[in-house]
Design an enzyme around this catalytic site. Structure first.
Site, PDB file in Angstrom:
ATOM      1  N   ASP A  18      -9.362 -19.542  34.659  1.00  0.00           N
ATOM      2  CA  ASP A  18      -8.125 -20.279  34.358  1.00  0.00           C
ATOM      3  C   ASP A  18      -8.401 -21.470  33.446  1.00  0.00           C
ATOM      4  O   ASP A  18      -9.478 -22.074  33.504  1.00  0.00           O
ATOM      5  CB  ASP A  18      -7.494 -20.765  35.670  1.00  0.00           C
ATOM      6  CG  ASP A  18      -6.052 -21.209  35.469  1.00  0.00           C
ATOM      7  OD1 ASP A  18      -5.419 -20.776  34.482  1.00  0.00           O
ATOM      8  OD2 ASP A  18      -5.561 -21.999  36.294  1.00  0.00           O
ATOM      9  N   HIS A  35      -7.282 -17.848  24.838  1.00  0.00           N
ATOM     10  CA  HIS A  35      -7.675 -16.587  25.486  1.00  0.00           C
ATOM     11  C   HIS A  35      -8.864 -15.962  24.763  1.00  0.00           C
ATOM     12  O   HIS A  35      -9.768 -15.402  25.381  1.00  0.00           O
ATOM     13  CB  HIS A  35      -6.507 -15.598  25.509  1.00  0.00           C
ATOM     14  CG  HIS A  35      -5.348 -16.077  26.342  1.00  0.00           C
ATOM     15  ND1 HIS A  35      -5.512 -16.633  27.589  1.00  0.00           N
ATOM     16  CD2 HIS A  35      -3.996 -16.082  26.112  1.00  0.00           C
ATOM     17  CE1 HIS A  35      -4.324 -16.962  28.093  1.00  0.00           C
ATOM     18  NE2 HIS A  35      -3.389 -16.649  27.212  1.00  0.00           N
ATOM     19  N   LEU A 129     -25.478  -4.573  36.718  1.00  0.00           N
ATOM     20  CA  LEU A 129     -24.401  -5.481  37.138  1.00  0.00           C
ATOM     21  C   LEU A 129     -23.098  -4.686  37.147  1.00  0.00           C
ATOM     22  O   LEU A 129     -22.783  -3.997  36.172  1.00  0.00           O
ATOM     23  CB  LEU A 129     -24.281  -6.657  36.157  1.00  0.00           C
ATOM     24  CG  LEU A 129     -23.087  -7.593  36.386  1.00  0.00           C
ATOM     25  CD1 LEU A 129     -23.267  -8.410  37.675  1.00  0.00           C
ATOM     26  CD2 LEU A 129     -22.891  -8.549  35.199  1.00  0.00           C
TER      27      LEU A 129
HETATM   28  C1  IPE Z   1      -4.394 -16.791  37.563  1.00  0.00           C
HETATM   29  O1  IPE Z   1      -4.132 -17.809  36.655  1.00  0.00           O
HETATM   30  C2  IPE Z   1      -4.508 -15.491  36.864  1.00  0.00           C
HETATM   31  C3  IPE Z   1      -5.620 -15.342  35.917  1.00  0.00           C
HETATM   32  C4  IPE Z   1      -6.563 -16.194  35.691  1.00  0.00           C
HETATM   33  C5  IPE Z   1      -5.657 -14.100  35.204  1.00  0.00           C
HETATM   34  P1  IPE Z   1      -2.645 -18.359  36.426  1.00  0.00           P
HETATM   35  O2  IPE Z   1      -2.756 -19.453  35.457  1.00  0.00           O
HETATM   36  O3  IPE Z   1      -1.714 -17.264  36.102  1.00  0.00           O
HETATM   37  O4  IPE Z   1      -2.294 -18.916  37.879  1.00  0.00           O
HETATM   38  P2  IPE Z   1      -1.101 -19.845  38.377  1.00  0.00           P
HETATM   39  O5  IPE Z   1       0.160 -19.132  38.058  1.00  0.00           O
HETATM   40  O6  IPE Z   1      -1.201 -21.130  37.654  1.00  0.00           O
HETATM   41  O7  IPE Z   1      -1.334 -20.007  39.845  1.00  0.00           O
HETATM   42  C1  IPE Z   2      -5.937 -18.088  32.327  1.00  0.00           C
HETATM   43  O1  IPE Z   2      -5.640 -19.163  31.526  1.00  0.00           O
HETATM   44  C2  IPE Z   2      -5.842 -16.785  31.592  1.00  0.00           C
HETATM   45  C3  IPE Z   2      -4.718 -15.914  32.004  1.00  0.00           C
HETATM   46  C4  IPE Z   2      -3.870 -16.173  32.958  1.00  0.00           C
HETATM   47  C5  IPE Z   2      -4.588 -14.679  31.269  1.00  0.00           C
HETATM   48  P1  IPE Z   2      -4.163 -19.720  31.414  1.00  0.00           P
HETATM   49  O2  IPE Z   2      -3.493 -19.013  30.289  1.00  0.00           O
HETATM   50  O3  IPE Z   2      -3.467 -19.640  32.722  1.00  0.00           O
HETATM   51  O4  IPE Z   2      -4.442 -21.235  31.028  1.00  0.00           O
HETATM   52  P2  IPE Z   2      -3.661 -22.518  31.540  1.00  0.00           P
HETATM   53  O5  IPE Z   2      -3.689 -22.492  33.036  1.00  0.00           O
HETATM   54  O6  IPE Z   2      -2.264 -22.419  31.004  1.00  0.00           O
HETATM   55  O7  IPE Z   2      -4.419 -23.646  30.947  1.00  0.00           O
HETATM   56 MG    MG Z   3      -3.363 -20.924  34.297  1.00  0.00          MG
END
Ligand code: IPE
Ligand code: IPE
Ligand code: MG
Length: 248
Positions: A18, A35, A129
């Site tokens: 995240d 991403h 792995l």
């Molecule tokens: C969780 O991250 C999902 C992934 C990392 C793929 P999110 O950014 O979607 O989670 P929430 O919604 O903030 O909890």
């Molecule tokens: C996690 O990073 C990746 C996915 C959920 C695909 P985010 O896109 O949620 O990044 P933040 O939380 O907005 O910084």
């Molecule tokens: Mg996020």
């Protein structure tokens, strides 16, 4: 000594990757830029896991809730998955990585599904792995699909309903064939599980870091493993019981 050292390396690590969006925002770039940077971080962490002797790595790439994001972001993520599969699978294969996908894959378009199946088939003989990429995954979905399989087995007369216990239901959960989840990492500063591996994380050690996923490198992984090694895993027993067991 070698055994004691091995015991300090988590056999199975899960990561909620995240923070990509915030990382990009800080650089005044679109979220897709974050991403893409996240993909490089994953490559680093896979290398780190290979080096550390971790047996399985399960990463959350797209949750069942992420479909709710703006359409252009979802589209960019799907394109990124296809590109990443095209570019990375050969190298992963050379490193002895076995790839799998966990989640409800039926929701993805046929091109992406075909790429996933190719990656699975291409790397099926590897065992250095196990890399599991969770896509359209939700922990509750996982419990439901296992319960459905259990109900079907009962309907076929293979089991009685009162024979369904934790062990049996556990067989139908995703990742059941892999070592138990030892370490659950979440980057990006949020202190929540966000519907990731609910069943499998029952006794995992949780590790939260403010580091945004694109900045998470091998040194960060080492830091998480060191923290894990310092934890006392009691599984309901007392510290004294655990100490006795460790010394025998
Ligand atoms: C969780 O991250 C999902 C992934 C990392 C793929 P999110 O950014 O979607 O989670 P929430 O919604 O903030 O909890
Ligand atoms: C996690 O990073 C990746 C996915 C959920 C695909 P985010 O896109 O949620 O990044 P933040 O939380 O907005 O910084
Ligand atoms: Mg996020």
């Amino acid at each position: 000594m070698a055994d004691a050292d091995a015991a300090r390396i988590p056999r199975h690590i899960a990561i909620v990757m995240d923070g990509n969006g915030r990382w990009a925002k800080a650089r005044h770039r679109p979220r897709s830029f974050g991403h893409n940077a996240g993909r490089k971080a994953l490559r680093e962490v896979v290398e780190g896991c290979l080096r550390e002797g971790v047996q399985a790595l399960t990463v959350f790439a797209f949750s069942s809730e992420n479909w709710q994001r703006p359409q252009d972001e979802v589209g960019a993520l799907m394109e990124l998955f296809v590109r990443a599969l095209d570019k990375e699978v050969d190298e992963l294969h050379q490193h002895g990585v076995r790839m799998r996908f966990v989640g409800d894959l039926g929701a993805f378009d046929p091109t992406l599904r075909q790429r996933m199946n190719q990656a699975i088939a291409h790397t099926a003989g590897n065992d250095k792995l196990h890399l599991n990429v969770a896509v359209n995954y939700g922990g509750r979905w996982d419990v439901v699909q296992a319960a459905r399989k259990a109900a079907e087995a009962v309907a076929r007369g293979e089991f009685r309903a009162d024979e369904i216990d934790e062990q049996l239901l556990g067989h139908w959960m995703s990742l059941a064939e892999l070592p138990p989840l030892d370490l659950f990492i979440r980057t990006g500063g949020e202190l929540r599980i966000s519907n990731f591996l609910l069943w499998q994380a029952a006794y995992a050690e949780l590790y939260f870091t403010d580091t945004l996923w694109p900045d998470f490198d091998q040194a960060c992984l080492r830091g998480a493993i060191e923290e894990y090694a310092r934890r006392e895993r009691r599984f309901g027993r007392t510290g004294e019981q655990v100490a006795v067991k460790a010394s025998t």
